[in-house]
Design an enzyme around this catalytic site. Structure first.
Site, PDB file in Angstrom:
ATOM      1  N   GLY A  87      12.671 -10.228   5.247  1.00  0.00           N
ATOM      2  CA  GLY A  87      11.449  -9.424   5.184  1.00  0.00           C
ATOM      3  C   GLY A  87      11.189  -8.657   6.468  1.00  0.00           C
TER       4      GLY A  87
ATOM      5  N   THR B 250       0.831  -1.215   0.000  1.00  0.00           N
ATOM      6  CA  THR B 250       0.000   0.000   0.000  1.00  0.00           C
ATOM      7  C   THR B 250       0.861   1.259   0.000  1.00  0.00           C
ATOM      8  OG1 THR B 250      -0.099  -0.124   2.404  1.00  0.00           O
ATOM      9  CG2 THR B 250      -1.954  -1.049   1.209  1.00  0.00           C
TER      10      THR B 250
ATOM     11  N   ASP C  45       9.384   1.174   5.860  1.00  0.00           N
ATOM     12  CA  ASP C  45      10.412   0.567   6.699  1.00  0.00           C
ATOM     13  C   ASP C  45      11.234   1.625   7.443  1.00  0.00           C
ATOM     14  OD1 ASP C  45       9.423  -1.549   5.322  1.00  0.00           O
ATOM     15  OD2 ASP C  45      11.264  -2.000   4.215  1.00  0.00           O
TER      16      ASP C  45
HETATM   17  P1  ADP Z   1      15.352  -7.040   4.487  1.00  0.00           P
HETATM   18  O1  ADP Z   1      15.353  -5.554   4.576  1.00  0.00           O
HETATM   19  O2  ADP Z   1      13.996  -7.617   4.472  1.00  0.00           O
HETATM   20  O3  ADP Z   1      16.215  -7.690   5.511  1.00  0.00           O
HETATM   21  P2  ADP Z   1      16.629  -6.429   2.005  1.00  0.00           P
HETATM   22  O4  ADP Z   1      16.984  -7.224   0.802  1.00  0.00           O
HETATM   23  O5  ADP Z   1      15.820  -5.204   1.835  1.00  0.00           O
HETATM   24  O6  ADP Z   1      15.966  -7.423   3.060  1.00  0.00           O
HETATM   25  O7  ADP Z   1      17.958  -5.962   2.731  1.00  0.00           O
HETATM   26  C1  ADP Z   1      18.947  -6.901   3.055  1.00  0.00           C
HETATM   27  C2  ADP Z   1      20.291  -6.344   2.615  1.00  0.00           C
HETATM   28  O8  ADP Z   1      20.652  -5.218   3.447  1.00  0.00           O
HETATM   29  C3  ADP Z   1      21.423  -7.333   2.815  1.00  0.00           C
HETATM   30  O9  ADP Z   1      21.554  -8.178   1.700  1.00  0.00           O
HETATM   31  C4  ADP Z   1      22.607  -6.388   2.948  1.00  0.00           C
HETATM   32  O10 ADP Z   1      23.026  -5.919   1.675  1.00  0.00           O
HETATM   33  C5  ADP Z   1      22.026  -5.212   3.700  1.00  0.00           C
HETATM   34  N1  ADP Z   1      22.214  -5.338   5.157  1.00  0.00           N
HETATM   35  C6  ADP Z   1      21.252  -5.274   6.107  1.00  0.00           C
HETATM   36  N2  ADP Z   1      21.764  -5.397   7.345  1.00  0.00           N
HETATM   37  C7  ADP Z   1      23.091  -5.529   7.186  1.00  0.00           C
HETATM   38  C8  ADP Z   1      24.190  -5.707   8.092  1.00  0.00           C
HETATM   39  N3  ADP Z   1      24.002  -5.762   9.412  1.00  0.00           N
HETATM   40  N4  ADP Z   1      25.421  -5.811   7.549  1.00  0.00           N
HETATM   41  C9  ADP Z   1      25.620  -5.751   6.224  1.00  0.00           C
HETATM   42  N5  ADP Z   1      24.634  -5.590   5.338  1.00  0.00           N
HETATM   43  C10 ADP Z   1      23.381  -5.483   5.788  1.00  0.00           C
HETATM   44 MG    MG Z   2      14.600  -4.196   3.159  1.00  0.00          MG
END
Ligand code: ADP
Ligand code: MG
Length: 390
Positions: free
Chosen positions: A124, A35, A177
């Site tokens: 997610g 949304t 988010d």
């Molecule tokens: P979600 O937000 O649902 O966890 P996303 O694909 O939006 O999934 O984001 C995940 C990506 O964010 C990871 O693949 C990485 O690139 C980055 N990321 C998130 N947290 C970290 C972290 N603590 N250290 C390194 N990269 C991170």
């Molecule tokens: Mg994300």
């Protein structure tokens, strides 16, 4: 709080002390999926899982950043050279935030950063926004921006985080988010109006009702940065154009059938029906929470899941299995949460039924030949990004 302390790694990597630590939570969305980019409503809640970053200013305009989740890698980049596609990979989320703050005219300079997180990555649960918001909070603290002081300032930080994700990390997500990570209130869900960015804090009284929110990380591969998300967005934009409205938010739910009748493509009709009914479900869910009617919240979860599975077609066998199993074990309601195609599901569960629910989901996954899911229990809604004291 994240299990590992980033400060000692900071010292050994950079040879000096951090100026402080800042944290930001991941989230689950209670209801209101797909949304946000339709100018609609959503109702996320902050987890008590967070990303923590240790930070210190540098005087040469460069960023050096390491993540305990990506061992052995220290990314270095000149902030003046940050642009779409540079740096690549996870550091784009970090550099992008500093870039966006500078774009907004903030006096943000170079930084040394070490971060760690107990938000599962790519589940997610918005580890990406937790990462961005923790960096934004650190920049606020180190450079004295003063934006964490009130909700208006936090909204500015959230917007910089969203720009970082959209423009530098090239992930076309809406603003939910980042908003929850920076603007949450403990013990509350956040009713976010994505049309004007306004928020309302809605009490989430799980404990008083003897309930837990069970988060089921299906561990099915989830990739938002792929064609599916963009295709849904394009369908929505095209439908809004055909209906002559700025966004699907403007479609009155009482006139939905008439609006659907003006759309030729069956697929697009179903996409619109999801968005318009989902926005209405968010309203009703917020009302039900205010009235303490958690049974109604559960029913709305189920209706949301059906709509996402059948009309929006963003569920997957793992998410459907998690939802069906949780309901069979007696959950008040269950649904997929986040963008879909994997990621996590949530279930509203009576505290005494938590164990049997976990077992039922695990057994059903095993019986279907699916990988082992992971579980996380939210007893109380978490608070927003900010400095870590002590
Ligand atoms: P979600 O937000 O649902 O966890 P996303 O694909 O939006 O999934 O984001 C995940 C990506 O964010 C990871 O693949 C990485 O690139 C980055 N990321 C998130 N947290 C970290 C972290 N603590 N250290 C390194 N990269 C991170
Ligand atoms: Mg994300």
């Amino acid at each position: 709080m994240a299990p590992v302390e980033p400060s000692s790694t900071f010292r050994s990597l950079f040879g000096h002390d951090p100026q402080g630590r800042w944290q930001a939570p991941g989230r689950v969305n209670l209801i209101g999926e797909h949304t946000d980019y339709n100018d609609g409503l959503c109702l996320p809640v902050a987890l008590d899982r967070r990303t923590v970053v240790a930070a210190a200013a540098r005087d040469d305009g460069r960023l050096r950043v390491a993540s305990l989740e990506v061992p052995g890698e220290v990314v270095e980049v000149d902030l003046a050279e940050v642009r779409p596609g540079h740096p690549q990979g996870w550091a784009a989320y970090v550099a992008g935030v500093l870039w966006a703050l500078r774009e907004a005219g903030m006096p943000v300079g170079g930084l040394d950063l070490v971060l760690t997180s107990d938000v599962p990555l790519g589940a997610g649960l918005s580890s990406s926004a937790a990462l961005e918001a923790s960096v934004a909070a650190a920049a606020d603290g180190v450079f004295g921006l003063g934006l964490l002081a009130d909700d208006a300032g936090r909204a500015v930080l959230a917007d910089a985080c969203r720009r970082a994700e959209n423009e530098i990390a090239d992930a076309p997500t809406g603003g939910m988010d980042q908003a929850i990570s920076l603007r949450a209130r403990e013990g509350h869900a956040l009713l976010l109006d994505c049309r004007d960015g306004s928020v309302e804090h809605v009490p989430l009284e799980l404990e008083q009702h003897g309930l837990d929110l069970l988060v089921i990380d299906t561990r099915a591969p989830h990739a938002l940065v792929d064609g599916q998300y963009g295709a849904r967005r394009r369908d929505c934009e095209e439908a809004a154009r055909l209906l002559g409205v700025a966004s699907l938010r403007e479609v009155d739910p009482t006139g939905l059938d008439e609006a659907l009748g003006r759309l030729e493509e069956e697929r697009v009709r179903r996409r619109v029906r999801h968005v318009v009914t989902e926005i209405e479900r968010v309203r009703r869910c917020a009302d039900a929470l205010r009235a303490g009617d958690l049974e109604e919240v559960g029913r709305l979860f189920c209706a949301s899941h059906d709509s996402l599975r059948d009309d929006y077609e963003v569920s997957c066998p793992e998410l459907d299995t998690a939802v069906t199993a949780a309901l069979r074990a007696g959950a008040l309601g269950a649904r997929m949460t986040g963008g879909g195609f994997g990621g996590s599901a949530i279930a509203l569960v009576r505290r005494e039924a938590l164990d049997v629910t976990v077992r039922t989901v695990r057994d059903d996954f095993a019986a279907a030949g699916m990988g082992e899911p992971a579980f996380l229990v939210l007893e109380r809604a978490g608070g927003p990004a900010g400095p870590v004291h002590g």
